[in-house]
Scaffold this motif. Structure first.
Motif, mmCIF file in Angstrom:
data_model
loop_
_atom_site.group_PDB
_atom_site.id
_atom_site.type_symbol
_atom_site.label_atom_id
_atom_site.label_comp_id
_atom_site.label_asym_id
_atom_site.label_seq_id
_atom_site.Cartn_x
_atom_site.Cartn_y
_atom_site.Cartn_z
ATOM 1 N N LYS A 110 -12.575 5.850 -9.283
ATOM 2 C CA LYS A 110 -11.538 5.988 -8.681
ATOM 3 C C LYS A 110 -10.966 4.887 -7.767
ATOM 4 O O LYS A 110 -12.024 4.292 -6.752
ATOM 5 N N MET A 111 -10.076 4.120 -7.665
ATOM 6 C CA MET A 111 -9.673 3.107 -6.781
ATOM 7 C C MET A 111 -8.370 3.812 -6.025
ATOM 8 O O MET A 111 -7.478 4.165 -6.574
ATOM 9 N N ILE A 112 -8.653 3.685 -4.625
ATOM 10 C CA ILE A 112 -7.604 4.004 -3.663
ATOM 11 C C ILE A 112 -6.826 2.723 -3.230
ATOM 12 O O ILE A 112 -7.272 1.881 -2.754
ATOM 13 N N ALA A 113 -5.316 2.768 -3.695
ATOM 14 C CA ALA A 113 -4.716 1.442 -3.372
ATOM 15 C C ALA A 113 -3.900 1.900 -1.879
ATOM 16 O O ALA A 113 -3.182 2.713 -2.002
ATOM 17 N N HIS A 114 -3.594 0.565 -1.180
ATOM 18 C CA HIS A 114 -2.832 0.755 -0.154
ATOM 19 C C HIS A 114 -2.123 -0.533 0.168
ATOM 20 O O HIS A 114 -2.562 -1.565 -0.003
ATOM 21 N N ILE A 115 -1.203 -0.501 0.992
ATOM 22 C CA ILE A 115 -0.536 -1.856 1.436
ATOM 23 C C ILE A 115 -0.843 -2.147 2.631
ATOM 24 O O ILE A 115 -0.941 -1.519 3.631
ATOM 25 N N CYS A 116 -1.441 -3.369 2.784
ATOM 26 C CA CYS A 116 -1.889 -4.153 4.083
ATOM 27 C C CYS A 116 -0.585 -5.165 4.658
ATOM 28 O O CYS A 116 0.114 -5.584 3.904
ATOM 29 N N ASN A 117 -0.615 -5.762 5.700
ATOM 30 C CA ASN A 117 0.481 -6.597 6.189
ATOM 31 C C ASN A 117 -0.357 -7.965 6.103
ATOM 32 O O ASN A 117 -1.720 -8.090 5.935
ATOM 33 N N GLY A 166 4.414 -9.300 8.002
ATOM 34 C CA GLY A 166 4.436 -8.931 9.365
ATOM 35 C C GLY A 166 4.461 -7.204 9.351
ATOM 36 O O GLY A 166 4.399 -6.379 8.539
ATOM 37 N N ILE A 167 4.943 -6.780 10.653
ATOM 38 C CA ILE A 167 5.195 -5.289 10.831
ATOM 39 C C ILE A 167 6.374 -4.670 11.414
ATOM 40 O O ILE A 167 6.679 -3.809 11.563
ATOM 41 N N GLY A 180 -3.158 -6.769 11.069
ATOM 42 C CA GLY A 180 -2.738 -5.732 11.814
ATOM 43 C C GLY A 180 -3.441 -4.584 10.859
ATOM 44 O O GLY A 180 -2.911 -4.281 9.888
ATOM 45 N N TRP A 181 -4.053 -3.758 11.696
ATOM 46 C CA TRP A 181 -4.569 -2.404 10.842
ATOM 47 C C TRP A 181 -4.723 -1.099 11.945
ATOM 48 O O TRP A 181 -5.465 -1.387 12.768
#
Length: 156
Positions: A19-26, A86-87, A30-31
């Motif tokens: 399983k691959m969990i995908a999510h968006i980063c900037n 950016g954020i 920033g985390w």
């Protein structure tokens, strides 16, 4: 075949096999808000790898449209996808960049195919990034679903 919508937590993927969990980063390193907090609660590696990737960006491919895949358990991987500029909401609108999300999902589809993994995600890009699901969903269909990748979207 379409997107499988589930109620639950995308950090606890409901499927057999890899399983691959995908999510968006900037794109600014920033985390600290949103879905990444759920990831960091379970595993330290995705945040550590993302921060190192950003720190060493002059020598690597850290930019919009790129992905980073981290194995966190025997059958679970996390995919950090840079799809957000950016954020803050500013003169260019919301931080989400749909073209970058498409580039990320194209790359993710290749990795998922190689690993024979299903893909699991929250409604990516629709929280802090300010995106609209009616724009994200067709991108998922044109990338992951088109390539036959089992894809699960979680509503918490």
């Amino acid at each position: 075949m379409g997107i499988n919508y589930l109620k639950g937590d995308a950090t606890s993927p409901q499927a057999k096999g890899k399983k691959m969990i995908a999510h968006i980063c900037n794109d600014i390193g920033g985390w600290g808000k949103g879905f990444v907090l759920a990831i960091s609660k379970r595993w330290k590696e995705p945040e550590a790898n993302y921060r190192q990737w950003h720190r060493e960006r002059s020598q690597n491919d850290f930019e919009l449209g790129q992905i980073q895949t981290i194995q966190v358990e025997e059958y679970i991987y996390v995919c950090n996808m840079i799809g957000q500029r950016g954020i803050k909401r500013g003169s260019n609108g919301v931080p989400i960049r749909y073209e970058a999300v498409k580039d990320c999902l194209d790359k993710l589809a290749e990795v998922a195919e190689e690993l024979d993994a299903s893909v699991h995600m929250p409604r990516i890009g629709c929280g802090l990034a300010g995106g609209k699901w009616d724009k994200i969903e067709p991108i998922i269909k044109d990338t992951l679903i088109l390539k036959g990748i089992d894809t699960y979207v979680y509503d918490f």
